[in-house]
Write a protein that holds these residues in place. Structure first.
Motif, PDB file in Angstrom:
ATOM      1  N   HIS A 433       0.853  -1.199   0.000  1.00 23.46           N
ATOM      2  CA  HIS A 433       0.000   0.000   0.000  1.00 23.46           C
ATOM      3  C   HIS A 433       0.882   1.240   0.000  1.00 23.46           C
ATOM      4  CE1 HIS A 433      -2.997   2.976   1.101  1.00 23.46           C
ATOM      5  NE2 HIS A 433      -3.938   2.074   0.811  1.00 23.46           N
ATOM      6  N   PRO A 434       0.600   2.203  -0.842  1.00 23.86           N
ATOM      7  CA  PRO A 434       1.482   3.376  -0.963  1.00 23.86           C
ATOM      8  C   PRO A 434       1.574   4.243   0.286  1.00 23.86           C
ATOM      9  CG  PRO A 434      -0.572   3.669  -2.200  1.00 23.86           C
ATOM     10  CD  PRO A 434      -0.518   2.244  -1.797  1.00 23.86           C
ATOM     11  N   ASP A 435       0.632   4.125   1.205  1.00 24.99           N
ATOM     12  CA  ASP A 435       0.664   4.933   2.424  1.00 24.99           C
ATOM     13  C   ASP A 435       1.436   4.275   3.559  1.00 24.99           C
ATOM     14  OD1 ASP A 435      -0.738   7.008   1.338  1.00 24.99           O
ATOM     15  OD2 ASP A 435      -2.679   6.441   2.187  1.00 24.99           O
ATOM     16  N   VAL A 436       1.927   3.060   3.355  1.00 26.83           N
ATOM     17  CA  VAL A 436       2.591   2.306   4.424  1.00 26.83           C
ATOM     18  C   VAL A 436       4.103   2.501   4.365  1.00 26.83           C
ATOM     19  CG1 VAL A 436       3.083  -0.005   5.330  1.00 26.83           C
ATOM     20  CG2 VAL A 436       0.762   0.602   4.623  1.00 26.83           C
ATOM     21  N   ALA A 463      -0.012  10.599   4.945  1.00 23.62           N
ATOM     22  CA  ALA A 463      -0.908   9.518   4.521  1.00 23.62           C
ATOM     23  C   ALA A 463      -2.338   9.816   4.967  1.00 23.62           C
ATOM     24  CB  ALA A 463      -0.448   8.191   5.118  1.00 23.62           C
ATOM     25  N   ARG A 464      -3.300   9.340   4.193  1.00 21.99           N
ATOM     26  CA  ARG A 464      -4.706   9.611   4.495  1.00 21.99           C
ATOM     27  C   ARG A 464      -5.489   8.352   4.851  1.00 21.99           C
ATOM     28  NH1 ARG A 464      -6.390  14.073  -0.182  1.00 21.99           N
ATOM     29  NH2 ARG A 464      -4.812  15.638   0.410  1.00 21.99           N
ATOM     30  N   ILE A 465      -4.872   7.192   4.747  1.00 25.54           N
ATOM     31  CA  ILE A 465      -5.573   5.941   5.019  1.00 25.54           C
ATOM     32  C   ILE A 465      -5.854   5.814   6.512  1.00 25.54           C
ATOM     33  CG2 ILE A 465      -3.502   4.556   5.388  1.00 25.54           C
ATOM     34  CD1 ILE A 465      -6.528   3.397   3.355  1.00 25.54           C
ATOM     35  N   ASP A 466      -6.990   5.219   6.879  1.00 28.39           N
ATOM     36  CA  ASP A 466      -7.285   4.915   8.274  1.00 28.39           C
ATOM     37  C   ASP A 466      -7.152   3.419   8.498  1.00 28.39           C
ATOM     38  OD1 ASP A 466     -10.137   3.600   8.111  1.00 28.39           O
ATOM     39  OD2 ASP A 466     -10.245   5.406   6.855  1.00 28.39           O
ATOM     40  N   ALA A 467      -7.134   3.001   9.747  1.00 28.05           N
ATOM     41  CA  ALA A 467      -6.872   1.602  10.074  1.00 28.05           C
ATOM     42  C   ALA A 467      -7.923   0.663   9.495  1.00 28.05           C
ATOM     43  CB  ALA A 467      -6.788   1.428  11.597  1.00 28.05           C
ATOM     44  N   ILE A 468      -9.196   1.046   9.574  1.00 25.75           N
ATOM     45  CA  ILE A 468     -10.267   0.171   9.075  1.00 25.75           C
ATOM     46  C   ILE A 468     -10.148  -0.005   7.568  1.00 25.75           C
ATOM     47  CG2 ILE A 468     -12.762  -0.046   8.781  1.00 25.75           C
ATOM     48  CD1 ILE A 468     -13.090   1.343  11.483  1.00 25.75           C
ATOM     49  N   SER A 469      -9.922   1.077   6.860  1.00 21.71           N
ATOM     50  CA  SER A 469      -9.811   0.999   5.392  1.00 21.71           C
ATOM     51  C   SER A 469      -8.598   0.177   4.969  1.00 21.71           C
ATOM     52  CB  SER A 469      -9.717   2.404   4.796  1.00 21.71           C
ATOM     53  OG  SER A 469     -10.863   3.156   5.105  1.00 21.71           O
ATOM     54  N   LEU A 470      -7.480   0.356   5.679  1.00 22.10           N
ATOM     55  CA  LEU A 470      -6.277  -0.402   5.338  1.00 22.10           C
ATOM     56  C   LEU A 470      -6.470  -1.882   5.633  1.00 22.10           C
ATOM     57  CD1 LEU A 470      -3.386  -0.441   4.345  1.00 22.10           C
ATOM     58  CD2 LEU A 470      -2.625   0.155   6.660  1.00 22.10           C
ATOM     59  N   LEU A 471      -7.146  -2.205   6.736  1.00 22.10           N
ATOM     60  CA  LEU A 471      -7.423  -3.605   7.066  1.00 22.10           C
ATOM     61  C   LEU A 471      -8.281  -4.247   5.979  1.00 22.10           C
ATOM     62  CD1 LEU A 471      -7.277  -5.951   9.133  1.00 22.10           C
ATOM     63  CD2 LEU A 471      -9.337  -5.005  10.199  1.00 22.10           C
ATOM     64  N   LEU A 484      -5.918 -10.744   8.446  1.00 17.83           N
ATOM     65  CA  LEU A 484      -5.639 -10.085   9.719  1.00 17.83           C
ATOM     66  C   LEU A 484      -6.906  -9.930  10.538  1.00 17.83           C
ATOM     67  CD1 LEU A 484      -3.367  -7.229   8.324  1.00 17.83           C
ATOM     68  CD2 LEU A 484      -2.579  -9.230   9.608  1.00 17.83           C
ATOM     69  N   SER A 485      -6.783 -10.169  11.837  1.00 16.97           N
ATOM     70  CA  SER A 485      -7.918  -9.945  12.733  1.00 16.97           C
ATOM     71  C   SER A 485      -8.007  -8.489  13.170  1.00 16.97           C
ATOM     72  CB  SER A 485      -7.799 -10.835  13.979  1.00 16.97           C
ATOM     73  OG  SER A 485      -7.948 -12.185  13.629  1.00 16.97           O
ATOM     74  N   ALA A 486      -6.874  -7.811  13.166  1.00 20.71           N
ATOM     75  CA  ALA A 486      -6.857  -6.413  13.596  1.00 20.71           C
ATOM     76  C   ALA A 486      -5.650  -5.723  12.995  1.00 20.71           C
ATOM     77  CB  ALA A 486      -6.820  -6.316  15.123  1.00 20.71           C
ATOM     78  N   LEU A 487      -5.758  -4.402  12.898  1.00 22.42           N
ATOM     79  CA  LEU A 487      -4.650  -3.589  12.384  1.00 22.42           C
ATOM     80  C   LEU A 487      -4.627  -2.273  13.163  1.00 22.42           C
ATOM     81  CD1 LEU A 487      -3.562  -3.080   8.715  1.00 22.42           C
ATOM     82  CD2 LEU A 487      -3.937  -1.077  10.181  1.00 22.42           C
ATOM     83  N   SER A 488      -3.478  -1.929  13.685  1.00 22.24           N
ATOM     84  CA  SER A 488      -3.336  -0.694  14.451  1.00 22.24           C
ATOM     85  C   SER A 488      -2.321   0.226  13.785  1.00 22.24           C
ATOM     86  CB  SER A 488      -2.849  -0.989  15.878  1.00 22.24           C
ATOM     87  OG  SER A 488      -3.789  -1.779  16.579  1.00 22.24           O
ATOM     88  N   LEU A 489      -2.640   1.507  13.726  1.00 19.82           N
ATOM     89  CA  LEU A 489      -1.697   2.504  13.239  1.00 19.82           C
ATOM     90  C   LEU A 489      -0.891   3.022  14.427  1.00 19.82           C
ATOM     91  CD1 LEU A 489      -3.910   4.535  10.736  1.00 19.82           C
ATOM     92  CD2 LEU A 489      -2.501   2.505  10.312  1.00 19.82           C
ATOM     93  N   VAL A 490       0.420   3.002  14.322  1.00 15.08           N
ATOM     94  CA  VAL A 490       1.302   3.422  15.412  1.00 15.08           C
ATOM     95  C   VAL A 490       2.306   4.436  14.877  1.00 15.08           C
ATOM     96  CG1 VAL A 490       1.068   1.256  16.685  1.00 15.08           C
ATOM     97  CG2 VAL A 490       2.880   1.482  14.977  1.00 15.08           C
TER      98      VAL A 490
END
Length: 515
Positions: A433-436, A463-471, A484-490
């Motif tokens: 993903h280009p935002d990662v 970056a403009r992506i949110d965790a739900i959209s990226l997941l 993945l069961s979950a994804l967190s932005l840190v």
């Protein structure tokens, strides 16, 4: 015949004996440069003598350990080399919290520290069974200059044997309690000789930007001084400062970890610096993304070589990234004289093309874990002929051309619903993903499936992506059992000082019961 040429004719030379030869032959040549302080070979040799003599005065015997815990500096280098000249085994520590266990294991009676370590040690000072000596003027302990004694002091000569311990390097502890890895003088000399193939010699200038307690650093630091080159030390890595030093001193060699390459290549003015003097760049210690390797090859002069191996020794692989643009996803092929094999959970070699744990044999293998025979036994595997190998704990697969692709640490592999899920596969997908900017995937307990993968992502600036959209985006690209069961932005991933992602910390952050 020069001192450099004479060294090559000898089966074994103690590295500090090589240092003495260059002090006599080219005494005014710079040996160390740190914070604009230039130390010649003659001056370095005299300071190393003074240090070794002080150790002998305090009763430190050959093969006895001394401990070091401080930032890189000229005095740190003097302490390391002085310990070697006295015949001591040098035990460098990666952090103040680990010192209590390290000193207890090594039996070190003297501990050389700086002000920052002194501050961190205050809560456990009563548990430290070694006398602290300050490498700087602010640590509040006995000052190094006071401890050293008079200028011009020389030690009693010590005849060092190849089998004697050179250092005791304590593992990073990213997967458990650190263990003391014993490496011999003979092993270090053999490695230095092989390093000549990589251009180390009297004309080499090596920029060191990783901690001096790490084997990653020592494999560049020691060969440079062994053959009369110049080491430029950085106490702390900074991208702009690194590029300035590389340009100013016309650096020829460097060893960096992947996160340092990533930050340098992202520097907005990277391409404006003159790096044309570089002959060789090296990388090791952590996964090195294929796209990042390609960027380094394209934009940074000099060859790029990635090494895969362990401080414990065993086999190593080498990838000459410039020569193998289609193999950048791999860590290369076994080095000459290195035997790398893959075994299953029962200790049997796997068939060609199958996944197995990487085990290796080479001329550079640790003697064992210091005073831990049980841990040493666990780390070894023997083939039917009785040949000794070191277990890496890494899972990998060889391709048809003999290149090794790593999948994950055996300990990090996720077993979900009876299926093996490799975090590296998921990390590679998220990274598309280009935002990662960075990602780490770990497994956490889940009653229904046993384990389930979760991701921690550091996004690129703006970056403009949110965790739900990226997941949702990544799970649409993964197989059913990989999702993945979950994804967190840190904001950042926890790393060791040498750049390894501390997945245990991430796992505990998401699921504290997994401690």
């Amino acid at each position: 015949m020069t001192g450099f040429e004479a060294l090559l004719d000898e089966p074994f030379v103690c590295i500090t004996d090589a240092l003495r030869r260059f002090a006599k032959e080219r005494g005014e040549h710079p040996a160390l440069i740190c914070d604009d302080e230039v130390v010649t070979y003659a001056a370095l040799d005299a300071r190393v003598d003074r240090f070794a003599a002080a150790l002998q005065r305090d009763g430190i015997q050959p093969r006895e350990a001394i401990a070091l815990c401080a930032s890189a500096s000229v005095d740190y280098a003097v302490a390391f080399l002085g310990g070697l000249r006295a015949g001591a085994a040098v035990a460098p520590s990666s952090s103040a919290p680990s010192l209590v266990g390290m000193i207890g294991n090594s039996g070190a009676r003297l501990l050389f520290i700086d002000a920052e370590v002194q501050r961190l040690l205050e809560p456990v000072a009563v548990d430290i069974g070694a006398v602290p000596i300050a490498l700087d003027a602010h640590a509040g302990s006995t000052a190094l200059d006071t401890w050293l004694g008079p200028h011009g002091t020389t030690p009693e000569p010590v005849t060092i044997e190849p089998a004697w311990p050179f250092n005791i390097i304590y593992s990073s502890g990213t997967t458990g309690t650190p263990k003391g890895i014993v490496q011999s003088h003979g092993m270090r000399w053999a490695y230095a000789v092989r390093s000549m193939q990589r251009g180390y010699g009297p004309d080499a200038t090596t920029l060191i930007a990783t901690p001096l307690y790490s084997n990653t650093t020592l494999v560049s630091f020691m060969p440079t001084l062994t053959f009369g080159g110049t080491v430029v030390l950085m106490a702390k890595f900074d991208t702009t400062r690194y590029l300035q030093l590389a340009q100013r001193y016309r650096v020829t060699h460097t060893m960096l970890v992947p996160v340092q390459y990533q930050r340098l290549m992202a520097h907005p003015e990277f391409d404006r610096y003159d790096l044309s003097s570089f002959q060789a760049k090296f990388c090791t210690s952590a996964p090195f993304a294929a796209s990042l390797k390609a960027d380094v090859v394209r934009r940074w002069p000099g060859k790029l070589t990635e090494y895969y191996g362990m401080t414990e020794g065993g086999g190593s692989c080498q990838l000459e990234a410039d020569a193998w643009p289609t193999k950048l996803h791999s860590v290369g092929r076994p080095m000459e004289g290195h035997d790398i094999r893959l075994i299953d959970e029962h200790g049997n070699e796997v068939a060609a093309g199958e996944v197995g744990e990487v085990v290796g044999h080479s001329p550079a293998m640790m003697t064992g874990y210091y005073r831990q025979p049980d841990k040493t036994a666990e780390a070894q595997w023997y083939d039917p002929s009785g040949k000794r190998f070191i277990r890496t704990g890494d899972m990998g697969r060889f391709d048809d051309d003999g290149f090794l692709t790593l999948l994950d640490r055996k300990k990090d592999m996720i077993i979900s619903g009876g299926f093996n899920v490799y975090p590296s596969d998921l990390e590679a997908e998220v990274s598309q993903h280009p935002d990662v900017a960075e990602v780490a995937v770990v497994g956490v307990p889940l009653e229904q499936w046993g384990e389930t993968p979760v991701a921690f992502v550091v996004c690129r600036a703006h970056a403009r992506i949110d965790a739900i959209s990226l997941l949702e985006w990544v799970n649409a690209r993964l197989g059913k059992m990989q999702r993945l069961s979950a994804l967190s932005l840190v904001d950042s991933l926890p790393r060791s000082a040498i750049g390894k992602v501390l997945k245990r910390e991430l796992r505990e952050r998401f699921y504290p019961a997994a401690r």
